[in-house]
Write a protein that holds these residues in place. Structure first.
Motif, PDB file in Angstrom:
ATOM      1  N   ALA A  74     107.826  13.577  58.433  1.00  0.00           N
ATOM      2  CA  ALA A  74     108.713  13.136  57.354  1.00  0.00           C
ATOM      3  C   ALA A  74     107.967  12.288  56.333  1.00  0.00           C
ATOM      4  O   ALA A  74     108.300  12.282  55.151  1.00  0.00           O
ATOM      5  CB  ALA A  74     109.893  12.373  57.928  1.00  0.00           C
ATOM      6  N   LYS A  75     106.948  11.571  56.804  1.00  0.00           N
ATOM      7  CA  LYS A  75     106.182  10.699  55.910  1.00  0.00           C
ATOM      8  C   LYS A  75     104.862  11.328  55.478  1.00  0.00           C
ATOM      9  O   LYS A  75     104.079  10.677  54.772  1.00  0.00           O
ATOM     10  CB  LYS A  75     105.910   9.361  56.607  1.00  0.00           C
ATOM     11  N   ASN A  76     104.598  12.555  55.932  1.00  0.00           N
ATOM     12  CA  ASN A  76     103.305  13.193  55.633  1.00  0.00           C
ATOM     13  C   ASN A  76     102.145  12.270  55.998  1.00  0.00           C
ATOM     14  O   ASN A  76     101.156  12.169  55.261  1.00  0.00           O
ATOM     15  CB  ASN A  76     103.213  13.580  54.152  1.00  0.00           C
ATOM     16  N   THR A  77     102.278  11.610  57.112  1.00  0.00           N
ATOM     17  CA  THR A  77     101.301  10.606  57.515  1.00  0.00           C
ATOM     18  C   THR A  77     100.781  10.894  58.914  1.00  0.00           C
ATOM     19  O   THR A  77     101.548  11.256  59.806  1.00  0.00           O
ATOM     20  CB  THR A  77     101.905   9.202  57.453  1.00  0.00           C
ATOM     21  N   VAL A  78      99.483  10.735  59.061  1.00  0.00           N
ATOM     22  CA  VAL A  78      98.827  10.849  60.356  1.00  0.00           C
ATOM     23  C   VAL A  78      98.226   9.491  60.706  1.00  0.00           C
ATOM     24  O   VAL A  78      97.700   8.798  59.832  1.00  0.00           O
ATOM     25  CB  VAL A  78      97.742  11.939  60.320  1.00  0.00           C
ATOM     26  N   TYR A  79      98.311   9.153  61.971  1.00  0.00           N
ATOM     27  CA  TYR A  79      97.807   7.871  62.445  1.00  0.00           C
ATOM     28  C   TYR A  79      96.675   8.097  63.452  1.00  0.00           C
ATOM     29  O   TYR A  79      96.683   9.076  64.202  1.00  0.00           O
ATOM     30  CB  TYR A  79      98.919   7.081  63.123  1.00  0.00           C
ATOM     31  N   LEU A  80      95.751   7.180  63.480  1.00  0.00           N
ATOM     32  CA  LEU A  80      94.706   7.186  64.496  1.00  0.00           C
ATOM     33  C   LEU A  80      94.712   5.804  65.160  1.00  0.00           C
ATOM     34  O   LEU A  80      94.261   4.820  64.566  1.00  0.00           O
ATOM     35  CB  LEU A  80      93.332   7.481  63.894  1.00  0.00           C
ATOM     36  N   GLN A  81      95.263   5.752  66.346  1.00  0.00           N
ATOM     37  CA  GLN A  81      95.276   4.511  67.114  1.00  0.00           C
ATOM     38  C   GLN A  81      93.971   4.424  67.882  1.00  0.00           C
ATOM     39  O   GLN A  81      93.659   5.295  68.694  1.00  0.00           O
ATOM     40  CB  GLN A  81      96.457   4.489  68.084  1.00  0.00           C
ATOM     41  N   MET A  82      93.221   3.376  67.615  1.00  0.00           N
ATOM     42  CA  MET A  82      91.902   3.215  68.222  1.00  0.00           C
ATOM     43  C   MET A  82      91.919   1.989  69.130  1.00  0.00           C
ATOM     44  O   MET A  82      92.099   0.866  68.650  1.00  0.00           O
ATOM     45  CB  MET A  82      90.835   3.065  67.137  1.00  0.00           C
ATOM     46  N   ASN A  83      91.753   2.228  70.408  1.00  0.00           N
ATOM     47  CA  ASN A  83      91.727   1.152  71.397  1.00  0.00           C
ATOM     48  C   ASN A  83      90.352   1.071  72.051  1.00  0.00           C
ATOM     49  O   ASN A  83      89.552   2.002  71.967  1.00  0.00           O
ATOM     50  CB  ASN A  83      92.798   1.392  72.463  1.00  0.00           C
ATOM     51  N   SER A  84      90.104  -0.027  72.722  1.00  0.00           N
ATOM     52  CA  SER A  84      88.833  -0.236  73.435  1.00  0.00           C
ATOM     53  C   SER A  84      87.643   0.078  72.528  1.00  0.00           C
ATOM     54  O   SER A  84      86.724   0.802  72.919  1.00  0.00           O
ATOM     55  CB  SER A  84      88.788   0.638  74.688  1.00  0.00           C
ATOM     56  N   LEU A  85      87.694  -0.436  71.335  1.00  0.00           N
ATOM     57  CA  LEU A  85      86.655  -0.120  70.355  1.00  0.00           C
ATOM     58  C   LEU A  85      85.292  -0.646  70.790  1.00  0.00           C
ATOM     59  O   LEU A  85      85.182  -1.720  71.409  1.00  0.00           O
ATOM     60  CB  LEU A  85      87.040  -0.682  68.998  1.00  0.00           C
ATOM     61  N   LYS A  86      84.275   0.117  70.435  1.00  0.00           N
ATOM     62  CA  LYS A  86      82.897  -0.207  70.777  1.00  0.00           C
ATOM     63  C   LYS A  86      82.081  -0.349  69.506  1.00  0.00           C
ATOM     64  O   LYS A  86      82.442   0.225  68.464  1.00  0.00           O
ATOM     65  CB  LYS A  86      82.295   0.917  71.626  1.00  0.00           C
ATOM     66  N   PRO A  87      80.982  -1.062  69.553  1.00  0.00           N
ATOM     67  CA  PRO A  87      80.139  -1.173  68.353  1.00  0.00           C
ATOM     68  C   PRO A  87      79.731   0.193  67.794  1.00  0.00           C
ATOM     69  O   PRO A  87      79.605   0.340  66.573  1.00  0.00           O
ATOM     70  CB  PRO A  87      78.925  -1.958  68.867  1.00  0.00           C
ATOM     71  N   GLU A  88      79.551   1.172  68.657  1.00  0.00           N
ATOM     72  CA  GLU A  88      79.152   2.498  68.179  1.00  0.00           C
ATOM     73  C   GLU A  88      80.273   3.236  67.464  1.00  0.00           C
ATOM     74  O   GLU A  88      80.052   4.326  66.925  1.00  0.00           O
ATOM     75  CB  GLU A  88      78.618   3.361  69.333  1.00  0.00           C
ATOM     76  N   ASP A  89      81.472   2.673  67.452  1.00  0.00           N
ATOM     77  CA  ASP A  89      82.561   3.250  66.666  1.00  0.00           C
ATOM     78  C   ASP A  89      82.495   2.796  65.209  1.00  0.00           C
ATOM     79  O   ASP A  89      83.274   3.281  64.376  1.00  0.00           O
ATOM     80  CB  ASP A  89      83.921   2.850  67.251  1.00  0.00           C
ATOM     81  N   THR A  90      81.613   1.878  64.908  1.00  0.00           N
ATOM     82  CA  THR A  90      81.461   1.404  63.542  1.00  0.00           C
ATOM     83  C   THR A  90      81.064   2.549  62.620  1.00  0.00           C
ATOM     84  O   THR A  90      80.066   3.240  62.866  1.00  0.00           O
ATOM     85  CB  THR A  90      80.398   0.291  63.471  1.00  0.00           C
ATOM     86  N   ALA A  91      81.848   2.751  61.577  1.00  0.00           N
ATOM     87  CA  ALA A  91      81.613   3.869  60.664  1.00  0.00           C
ATOM     88  C   ALA A  91      82.649   3.812  59.549  1.00  0.00           C
ATOM     89  O   ALA A  91      83.613   3.046  59.619  1.00  0.00           O
ATOM     90  CB  ALA A  91      81.726   5.208  61.398  1.00  0.00           C
ATOM     91  N   VAL A  92      82.434   4.631  58.548  1.00  0.00           N
ATOM     92  CA  VAL A  92      83.482   4.905  57.558  1.00  0.00           C
ATOM     93  C   VAL A  92      84.278   6.094  58.083  1.00  0.00           C
ATOM     94  O   VAL A  92      83.691   7.133  58.414  1.00  0.00           O
ATOM     95  CB  VAL A  92      82.900   5.210  56.180  1.00  0.00           C
ATOM     96  N   TYR A  93      85.577   5.928  58.150  1.00  0.00           N
ATOM     97  CA  TYR A  93      86.449   6.966  58.672  1.00  0.00           C
ATOM     98  C   TYR A  93      87.141   7.669  57.504  1.00  0.00           C
ATOM     99  O   TYR A  93      87.733   7.018  56.630  1.00  0.00           O
ATOM    100  CB  TYR A  93      87.482   6.353  59.610  1.00  0.00           C
ATOM    101  N   PHE A  94      87.070   8.991  57.530  1.00  0.00           N
ATOM    102  CA  PHE A  94      87.643   9.818  56.475  1.00  0.00           C
ATOM    103  C   PHE A  94      88.744  10.699  57.062  1.00  0.00           C
ATOM    104  O   PHE A  94      88.557  11.278  58.135  1.00  0.00           O
ATOM    105  CB  PHE A  94      86.586  10.731  55.858  1.00  0.00           C
ATOM    106  N   CYS A  95      89.852  10.829  56.351  1.00  0.00           N
ATOM    107  CA  CYS A  95      90.852  11.801  56.772  1.00  0.00           C
ATOM    108  C   CYS A  95      90.703  13.063  55.924  1.00  0.00           C
ATOM    109  O   CYS A  95      90.220  13.015  54.789  1.00  0.00           O
ATOM    110  CB  CYS A  95      92.261  11.243  56.666  1.00  0.00           C
TER     111      CYS A  95
END
Length: 121
Positions: A74-95
């Motif tokens: 309904a909102k044309n929206t996608v979510y990315l829930q990120m838990n237990s984040l690690k330093p190697e997850d550091t990045a620019v995230y693009f949809c």
């Protein structure tokens, strides 16, 4: 389709963030939406994707069990829930959006502007 990503920021290892991506002007060719990320000095890599129609999800081995992708049609929206984040997850995230296979393989039709995620202590 124009995509607007938000929700990035700084978090300590083990923390959580939720990214959002809202699409406007979605066309019939937009069957899925997903996320890719690019860390400094590295190639862009697939993170997760979801089908608009039936909610089928796809994710990379590196994030499975920690990241969850979901959608609100309904909102044309996608979510990315990120838990237990690690330093190697550091990045620019693009949809990105498009056909599901194109989204997974980084060949989506449209791309958002990117949102920075930094995981450090």
């Amino acid at each position: 389709v124009q995509l607007q990503a938000s929700g990035g920021g700084w978090v300590q290892p083990g923390g959580s963030l939720r990214l959002s991506c809202t699409g406007t002007g979605r066309t019939a060719g937009s069957y899925a939406m997903g996320w890719h990320r690019q860390a400094p000095g590295k190639e862009r890599e697939f993170v997760a994707a979801i089908s608009w129609r039936d909610g089928t999800t796809y994710d990379a081995d590196s994030v499975r069990g920690r990241f969850t992708i979901s959608r609100d049609n309904a909102k044309n929206t996608v979510y990315l829930q990120m838990n237990s984040l690690k330093p190697e997850d550091t990045a620019v995230y693009f949809c990105t959006d498009g056909d599901i296979y194109a989204v997974v393989n980084g060949r989506g039709d449209s791309w958002g502007q990117g949102t920075q995620v930094t995981v450090s202590s």
